[in-house]
Each structure stands twice: as C-alpha cells, then as structure tokens.
Design an enzyme around this catalytic site. Sequence first.
Site, PDB file in Angstrom:
ATOM      1  N   HIS A 130       0.812  -1.205   0.000  1.00 18.01           N
ATOM      2  CA  HIS A 130       0.000   0.000   0.000  1.00 18.01           C
ATOM      3  C   HIS A 130       0.852   1.264   0.000  1.00 18.01           C
ATOM      4  O   HIS A 130       0.350   2.338  -0.355  1.00 18.01           O
ATOM      5  CB  HIS A 130      -0.956  -0.014   1.191  1.00 18.01           C
ATOM      6  N   HIS A 298      -2.018 -12.550  -2.622  1.00 17.00           N
ATOM      7  CA  HIS A 298      -3.041 -13.278  -1.866  1.00 17.00           C
ATOM      8  C   HIS A 298      -2.628 -14.717  -1.549  1.00 17.00           C
ATOM      9  O   HIS A 298      -3.429 -15.484  -1.019  1.00 17.00           O
ATOM     10  CB  HIS A 298      -4.357 -13.254  -2.643  1.00 17.00           C
TER      11      HIS A 298
END
Length: 756
Positions: A130, A298
Amino acid sequence: MRGDRSRDRRVEWQDVHLSALHNAKTSLESLMGATYTDLAGKCPVMHGANTAGSMSNLSWWPRALNFDILHQHDTKTNPMDKDFDYRVEVRKLDYEAVKRDLHALMTDSQDWWPADWGHYGGLMIRMAWHSAGTYRIADGRGGGGTGNQRFAPLNSWPDNVSLDKARRLLWPVKKKYGNRLSWADLMILAGNIAYESMGLKTFGFAFGREDVWHPEKDIYWGAEKQWLAPSDERYGNVEDPSTMQNPLAAVQMGLIYVNPQGVNNQPDPMKTAAMIRETFSRMAMNDEETVALTAGGHTVGKTHGNGDASVLGADPEGVDVDQQGLGWANPGQTGKGRYTVTSGIEGAWTTHPTKWDMGYFDMLLDHEWELRKSPAGAWQWEPVSIAEEDRPVDVEDPSIRCNPIMTDADMAMKVDPGFRAIMERFRADPALFDDAFARAWFKLTHRDMGPKVRYIGPDVPAEDLIWQDPVPAGPTGYDVAAVKAAIAASGLSLSDMVTTAWDSARTYRGSDMRGGANGARIRLAPQKDWEGNEPARLARVLGVLEGIAAQHGASIADVIVLAGNVGVEQAAKAAGFAVQVPFSPGRGDATDEMTDADSFAPLEPIHDGYRNWLQADYIVNPEELMLDRTQLMGLTADEMTVLVGGMRVMGTNCGGTKHGVLTDREGALTTDFFVNLTDMGNTWVPTAEGHYEVRDRKTGTAKWTASRLDLIFGSNSVLRSYAEVYAQDDNKEKFVKDFVAAWTKVMDADRFDLRN
C-alpha cells in the site's frame, strides 16, 4: 481559454466551498453556545490559526493561485542537519544486520498487537504494497519513495486500516539504525523480508529512498468529499473503466486499487476484471504482472472483518492525544487477532497463509464459490464445499479451522478469459510464477525510484530492466569547445537551439525521476512525433545536430543540450553580458530497444507555459497547469518566473507565436518582459478568451499581444513581486545569472550520475 461550462463549474465549486465554510462556522457557534468572535476575544492566541479550521487566503479568495505545491518540502520542515545526505549515510548501513533483525521481527509476536499465526508477514507485505501501490504512471506521483504513508491522508485511508500498527512494530528497527535507514526504505524492505521469510526468492532490493517530513500536498487523490464515495464520482461512465478521471488510478477515494467487494460494493467479477485491468495499467502493470501480483499478494496473509466496522474509533489523524496516533480502536472487542477489522472481509485465501506456495491457484481454480456476507457485513466469496484439511486454521487457535475466502478481484482472475489463461500458465509452471511475481513485486516497489543509477546496496539486480528507462554512459573525452563552435556555425537559429534543448529536458518529472534530456529520447518514438515538440522543426534541427555529434564523437544527448547552451550564451551576449553556461558531458543515447514507448505516452506535454502553449482548453486555468509542470520539474516559483521571462524574449514560443514577446529586441536575454509587463504606461485589453493586446495607455496603439500565462506574472501578487525584482534597473545582470542557473538545473535534472 475556457468555455462557459468551465466557468460555471468554478462558480459552482466556489459556492459549495463558501457554503461549507458558513455551515462549519454556524455549527461551531451552536455547539459552543457562543459566537466565533466571542470565543476569539477570550483566547490568548489567534483563534484557530494553528489548526485546519483556520481561514486561509484560499478560503477568502478561492480562485487565488496556490503556490504551496512548489514550496511544500521547504528546508524548514526538515529536522536533519543542512549537510545531511541520506544517500551518503545509507551506504554506511549494515545491510545484513538490518535484514537479520527484520527476519527475527517477523515471528517475534508482540502482545500489544499479536501476529496472525505468529507471523507478521501478511501485515508487512500489505504495508509495503500500500506504500508502493499508490504510484500512478500519469503524473508519476504516489509510490513508496518518500515514506509518505506516515502522513495524512494516507495514514488514515480506509484501505490502510491497521497499517499504523505495522509501522509501530518497525519502530525498534528504525530507532536502532537511525539516520542510516529511512522510513521509506524500511517499509518496502519489510515487505521484501516478509516474502523471503515465507519462502519466496525475491528479485532484489535497492536502498536510496529519502524521507519527506511533511505530507505531499501536491498529489491529487480525487475531488470526493467522503471516504469510499461511489465510483461514479470519478468516472465519466462507471461502465467504461477508461473514463476514470486522470491522473487517478484507484477506483474510489481511500482505496489503493479496486473495491474488493465489487464495483460500488456490488459483486460482479467480470465488471471488476475490467476495473482491475484499467487500474493496474495506470500503475504501469500489464496483464501478466497484474495476475502475478494478485496471486502472489493473496498467497499469504488474510483479510480481516470479524466484527462491526461501524463501531471502530477514529483514524490515526483524528484520534485524541492519548491514543498517540494509533487509530481504529475497537471498543467492543480486543480489535486484534481473530477480532481484527480492516476491509470487513474475513478470512485467508489459502490453506497455509504463512507459506509461499501454489495454494492460491489450487484454492481458486479447483473450487466452486458462492457469495456470502462476512461478520462485518461485507460481500465475500466462499467455497460451496471444501475438505476440512484444506481449510486454514484460526489465527489464534490451530484447533479451529475456518473457511477460505476470495474477493471479487480474485474471482475476476478466474472468470476473465485473459486473466484465466495467465493463471493456468502460472499454475502449470511454478518456477515461471515465482519469477514473474518476484519481478512484478520488484517493479511495484521500485518503479518510482527512477533509473538504476540511483539504486544503492548489495542486492541491486545486475539485469537492466526496460521500465527503468536505461541509458548507456556517454562519451566525455570529446572537445566541447569544438562542438560548440560547430553548433554556432551550423546555421541553426537561436530559437531552434534553445527550444530543442528545452523540449528534450522538460519531460523530466521529479515524482518518479523519469524523462529528461539524458538518453536523447526526443529523437525516438513516441517523443519525435509529439505535437508539442513540433515534429517537422524537430526533425530538421536533429538532422543538423546528429551530424555534429557523429563528427566530434559526442552523444546526441550532449549536443542537444550544448546547442541550447550556445543559444542562451548568444542571447546573453546580445543583451550585453558574456556568460558561459555550465556543462557536464557524459549523457548517453538510448535506443528504441531500451525504450518502452508505451510507457512514455503519459509524459507527452499537453501544455507548456514556458513556451506559451496549450494544446486544448481545460477545466483548470493554464497557470494552474504551469504550476503543476513546474513542480514536476523540481523548480521554484522564482525559477519559474525567470525562465518564463527569458524564454519569452528569446522567442521560443511553440509555433513561433508572438504572445508575451514583450520586447523589440527578440533574441536578446533582456529583462524587457518584466519591464514592459510592469510599465503602467501600458494597458491590457482582452481580444479573445485567454488572449490580450498590450496597448499604449495614451495613444491606444497596440504594441504586443499576450496570453493569460503572460499577464499572470503581473496580476498575481506573488508572481508580481518576483517580476518587479527583474524589472528593476539594477537587476539586469542578476536576471541573466539567475536564468542561467535555472536553465542549467533543468538541463541537469536527470544527471543522477553527477550526484551519486
């Protein structure tokens, strides 16, 4: 230069802004039971002056030009000593010791914020992702290169819930290594080490990111007035992802990429796939890199939504002092471990969330999935059926097994034909996937660092990558004086020489250190065909300069810059000043094979206030566009002023227009632009939208024409103060010296080899 619709839009914004200010003042008086004036009279300091609620000049005059973008990282905000150079200090760092400490941290679970399954890897990867993932290719802004995640708004974005905890977990490492390790480097390195500790062989890592000490206010994150406002607000048509407002890349205010629950929280994997493709392309990623990053991101960690997100406390920027900058407290539960709430989606993607493996592919592709709601009420996909041993264990109690989950973005990887084909290829070749992800992760975390010459440390990959915009070293042993003499005798006009050098260098943007004169990519596609580079004129000038370069053994890039310098020296001489523009040889010439042409498309100028050119009408004023370009080039307001004044009198306007050439001595580096702009013997009469005549006040005789960009240097109080300096009788020589210094700064902006 703008139509009625643009003016109406600005009036609308102004009305909304003033209404909001009035409502805020009225609410304050109502809550406090007193008027603003009464409160201010009892306060020993200027009421509200040091908080966000104070009235600024822009509050009183919303159309005023805001120069904060040019001065936001003033040295007064930097606590380091004046001679501190992070790029020098980081070379003294014990790199291996830092990596050992980070490896230990990953499994050293802290009581105050325990690690899921005893491993902080997922949290650290999300923090690094992020941090780097805010990068967008349109203007090069965002990314992890400055440590900006420490400040608002990023530290309090809804998509960054709990990342304040990740940074606090890293504080002991930062404290230990101090000035030799920036927050920017540490946050990205923590993500790298997290992957390594879970079994991935990473592609490499480079140090060299220098921290900022104040929020980067120049970054436009969107016009929405609320977090997670519907996507419709930043799309012309939400059904067409390509209509997302530039330069934005994320689909909603406060998100890094796409909404994990689907477009506007409505699950539809095919629609989400289209959003993903557009969003990742705006972050400089192709389909293969997009799939690799999604699958690799993921493969480890989990989402968090085991609780009521509506009861969470204020974000880090909004909490009271006793919380010490830690936000999103959960009053009903512990707020950590199995009761953590971030995205609202709850669960892990794979059976072994702390292990780098191929489990993501098996889980997603081998099961059927159905929509369900998380405990927090978010949409998520769960398997219709699954063997007990394939379910991941609870983060606190390994005797409990939980359902895995997929987001709408994960389902997009399964249902979109293009993404699915790449998924199947990766699944069939784990080594291919490992390499693809490692490279994509390296690109994600290093894209905004600029060329490879800026990389520092023992883990810098040897391979040159095309997205690094490689440029070979150029020759330095040629006779510079002989090249300058050949240029002067070539028959090229002063305007030809100066504009070609300027157009080559002006592409530089300090946001991601791309562009600039080094490499001479102005002679390659796509730059040679850009409208703002005047292709026909450019081809003619390059034909002359390339011959000179070949004859003298110099690079074309150096000769282009030297030609500009020759033009400036000639203009200064015509004004009565003998100057020599500083020059450092060594620029190289890039080739088509070294150039990712598509990635250079966003660098194409659509305006250039320095050459008095605007490709089309825009909703913002041309002077606002000029400030944006000035900031990207790393220039200050006074440098912008001196460059514009000098470029005008040298006759360098795009297309040869005479707007703003406020002189009868065109080609001489005089202060005439400023003298005539500030001369009250002149009047300025509109002739068309954005264009004016400069007339003699007594006779009404038209003397010159000008654009809005010229007159702003006399109408804006800040710019006029600079213009008056150069209009003074005693500052003619200062003007030439200042112009040469600013010109050299632009020409050398991308010469990182001179600063390392």
